[in-house]
Design a protein around this motif. Structure first.
Motif, PDB file in Angstrom:
ATOM      1  N   GLY A  73       0.817  -1.210   0.000  1.00 13.26           N
ATOM      2  CA  GLY A  73       0.000   0.000   0.000  1.00 13.26           C
ATOM      3  C   GLY A  73       0.847   1.254   0.000  1.00 13.26           C
ATOM      4  N   VAL A  74       1.920   1.239   0.765  1.00  9.72           N
ATOM      5  CA  VAL A  74       2.821   2.397   0.832  1.00  9.72           C
ATOM      6  C   VAL A  74       3.590   2.528  -0.481  1.00  9.72           C
ATOM      7  N   LYS A  75       4.140   1.426  -0.959  1.00  9.38           N
ATOM      8  CA  LYS A  75       4.928   1.455  -2.201  1.00  9.38           C
ATOM      9  C   LYS A  75       4.083   1.854  -3.407  1.00  9.38           C
ATOM     10  N   ARG A  76       2.845   1.376  -3.433  1.00  9.07           N
ATOM     11  CA  ARG A  76       1.955   1.645  -4.574  1.00  9.07           C
ATOM     12  C   ARG A  76       1.759   3.140  -4.799  1.00  9.07           C
ATOM     13  N   LEU A  77       1.793   3.879  -3.712  1.00 12.50           N
ATOM     14  CA  LEU A  77       1.611   5.321  -3.834  1.00 12.50           C
ATOM     15  C   LEU A  77       2.934   6.073  -3.729  1.00 12.50           C
ATOM     16  N   GLY A  78       4.026   5.381  -4.021  1.00 10.68           N
ATOM     17  CA  GLY A  78       5.323   6.037  -4.144  1.00 10.68           C
ATOM     18  C   GLY A  78       6.111   6.190  -2.869  1.00 10.68           C
ATOM     19  N   GLY A  79       5.807   5.420  -1.848  1.00  7.00           N
ATOM     20  CA  GLY A  79       6.501   5.550  -0.565  1.00  7.00           C
ATOM     21  C   GLY A  79       7.909   4.986  -0.583  1.00  7.00           C
ATOM     22  N   SER A  80       8.725   5.521   0.305  1.00  6.77           N
ATOM     23  CA  SER A  80      10.108   5.078   0.445  1.00  6.77           C
ATOM     24  C   SER A  80      10.199   4.014   1.539  1.00  6.77           C
ATOM     25  N   LYS A  81      11.407   3.469   1.735  1.00  6.56           N
ATOM     26  CA  LYS A  81      11.621   2.505   2.813  1.00  6.56           C
ATOM     27  C   LYS A  81      11.362   3.150   4.170  1.00  6.56           C
ATOM     28  N   ALA A  82      11.693   4.418   4.286  1.00  4.25           N
ATOM     29  CA  ALA A  82      11.459   5.132   5.551  1.00  4.25           C
ATOM     30  C   ALA A  82       9.965   5.196   5.868  1.00  4.25           C
ATOM     31  N   SER A  83       9.143   5.393   4.851  1.00  2.00           N
ATOM     32  CA  SER A  83       7.699   5.454   5.099  1.00  2.00           C
ATOM     33  C   SER A  83       7.135   4.073   5.422  1.00  2.00           C
ATOM     34  N   ILE A  84       7.720   3.023   4.866  1.00  2.00           N
ATOM     35  CA  ILE A  84       7.291   1.665   5.213  1.00  2.00           C
ATOM     36  C   ILE A  84       7.622   1.380   6.670  1.00  2.00           C
ATOM     37  N   TRP A  85       8.835   1.741   7.076  1.00  5.43           N
ATOM     38  CA  TRP A  85       9.220   1.573   8.478  1.00  5.43           C
ATOM     39  C   TRP A  85       8.323   2.412   9.382  1.00  5.43           C
ATOM     40  N   GLY A  86       8.083   3.640   8.992  1.00  6.80           N
ATOM     41  CA  GLY A  86       7.231   4.523   9.793  1.00  6.80           C
ATOM     42  C   GLY A  86       5.822   3.967   9.925  1.00  6.80           C
ATOM     43  N   SER A  87       5.296   3.442   8.843  1.00 10.27           N
ATOM     44  CA  SER A  87       3.956   2.853   8.860  1.00 10.27           C
ATOM     45  C   SER A  87       3.897   1.653   9.797  1.00 10.27           C
ATOM     46  N   THR A  88       4.914   0.813   9.740  1.00 11.19           N
ATOM     47  CA  THR A  88       4.954  -0.371  10.605  1.00 11.19           C
ATOM     48  C   THR A  88       5.061   0.027  12.071  1.00 11.19           C
ATOM     49  N   ILE A  89       5.912   0.990  12.364  1.00 10.69           N
ATOM     50  CA  ILE A  89       6.047   1.470  13.740  1.00 10.69           C
ATOM     51  C   ILE A  89       4.736   2.098  14.210  1.00 10.69           C
ATOM     52  N   GLY A  90       4.116   2.883  13.354  1.00 12.62           N
ATOM     53  CA  GLY A  90       2.829   3.494  13.688  1.00 12.62           C
ATOM     54  C   GLY A  90       1.745   2.460  13.921  1.00 12.62           C
ATOM     55  N   LEU A  91       1.793   1.361  13.170  1.00 13.41           N
ATOM     56  CA  LEU A  91       0.819   0.290  13.330  1.00 13.41           C
ATOM     57  C   LEU A  91       0.950  -0.359  14.705  1.00 13.41           C
ATOM     58  N   ILE A  92       2.171  -0.465  15.186  1.00 14.21           N
ATOM     59  CA  ILE A  92       2.414  -1.087  16.485  1.00 14.21           C
ATOM     60  C   ILE A  92       2.121  -0.116  17.634  1.00 14.21           C
ATOM     61  N   ILE A  93       2.574   1.122  17.510  1.00 15.19           N
ATOM     62  CA  ILE A  93       2.445   2.091  18.602  1.00 15.19           C
ATOM     63  C   ILE A  93       1.078   2.777  18.618  1.00 15.19           C
ATOM     64  N   GLY A  94       0.497   3.011  17.459  1.00 12.85           N
ATOM     65  CA  GLY A  94      -0.747   3.761  17.348  1.00 12.85           C
ATOM     66  C   GLY A  94      -1.871   3.333  18.269  1.00 12.85           C
ATOM     67  N   PRO A  95      -2.186   2.037  18.328  1.00 13.15           N
ATOM     68  CA  PRO A  95      -3.287   1.612  19.198  1.00 13.15           C
ATOM     69  C   PRO A  95      -3.057   1.896  20.683  1.00 13.15           C
ATOM     70  N   PHE A  96      -1.794   2.014  21.104  1.00 13.79           N
ATOM     71  CA  PHE A  96      -1.506   2.323  22.505  1.00 13.79           C
ATOM     72  C   PHE A  96      -1.628   3.814  22.786  1.00 13.79           C
ATOM     73  N   VAL A  97      -1.211   4.625  21.827  1.00 15.60           N
ATOM     74  CA  VAL A  97      -1.215   6.075  22.011  1.00 15.60           C
ATOM     75  C   VAL A  97      -2.630   6.645  21.862  1.00 15.60           C
ATOM     76  N   ILE A  98      -3.344   6.183  20.856  1.00 17.76           N
ATOM     77  CA  ILE A  98      -4.713   6.651  20.596  1.00 17.76           C
ATOM     78  C   ILE A  98      -5.590   5.391  20.532  1.00 17.76           C
ATOM     79  N   PRO A  99      -6.066   4.899  21.676  1.00 14.76           N
ATOM     80  CA  PRO A  99      -6.747   3.608  21.706  1.00 14.76           C
ATOM     81  C   PRO A  99      -7.884   3.433  20.691  1.00 14.76           C
ATOM     82  N   ALA A 100      -8.729   4.386  20.522  1.00 12.86           N
ATOM     83  CA  ALA A 100      -9.890   4.196  19.652  1.00 12.86           C
ATOM     84  C   ALA A 100      -9.530   4.245  18.163  1.00 12.86           C
ATOM     85  N   PHE A 101      -8.643   5.148  17.775  1.00  7.75           N
ATOM     86  CA  PHE A 101      -8.362   5.362  16.354  1.00  7.75           C
ATOM     87  C   PHE A 101      -6.898   5.135  15.975  1.00  7.75           C
ATOM     88  N   GLY A 102      -6.098   4.693  16.928  1.00  2.00           N
ATOM     89  CA  GLY A 102      -4.669   4.520  16.686  1.00  2.00           C
ATOM     90  C   GLY A 102      -4.326   3.505  15.630  1.00  2.00           C
TER      91      GLY A 102
END
Length: 159
Positions: A73-102
């Motif tokens: 999904g990230v690559k399809r819209l032109g994302g870099s390796k940094a954005s893939i890493w950022g997305s993965t980190i956000g996927l793991i941390i997001g639900p803890f930081v913003i429980p409902a919408f993280g």
């Protein structure tokens, strides 16, 4: 003991399906464990080599697909390796930081920050962030379908 066995199997199936949506839960591993719990409480006699081959292949596909679809999904819209890493980190941390919408906001912000750190402008970073959300939803659909297939195969084989 039979009731306890079925309660554990069904509970593991439920945790597995919840894990398809909420990445902190073990997901497919819980479903795979339910197969063993059934065997320990009842019998492994219903399981053939083909049963284990099919279930293990689905397990492996889900492990690979979980990360590959999000990266797609990230690559399809032109994302870099940094954005893939950022997305993965956000996927793991997001639900803890913003429980409902993280779960949605985390990968989006992670990909956005990753792409900005890679040197892209805000427009492209927003587009890549949207790609991470697209990848997340695609991944959820794939996981739900394959995990349901594992459960259905279990019931077909057992009954």
């Amino acid at each position: 003991m039979d009731v306890l066995g079925w309660i554990l199997v069904i509970a593991l199936f439920a945790v597995g399906m919840a894990g398809a949506v909420y990445p902190i839960l073990p997901g497919v591993v819980a479903i795979y464990l339910a197969l063993f719990v059934y065997g320990w409480f009842f019998t492994f006699q219903h399981y053939t080599v083909w049963f284990w081959v099919i279930q293990t292949l689905i397990l492996l596909v889900l492990f690979v697909a979980d990360y590959a679809v999000n990266a797609w999904g990230v690559k399809r819209l032109g994302g870099s390796k940094a954005s893939i890493w950022g997305s993965t980190i956000g996927l793991i941390i997001g639900p803890f930081v913003i429980p409902a919408f993280g779960l949605i906001i985390g990968p989006f912000i992670g990909a956005l920050i990753g792409e900005m750190l890679a040197g892209s402008g805000p427009g492209k970073a927003m587009k890549v962030g949207a790609g991470s959300v697209l990848g997340l939803f695609s991944s959820i659909v794939v996981k739900v379908i394959l995990q349901l297939a594992m459960i259905v195969i279990f019931f077909i084989w057992v009954f």
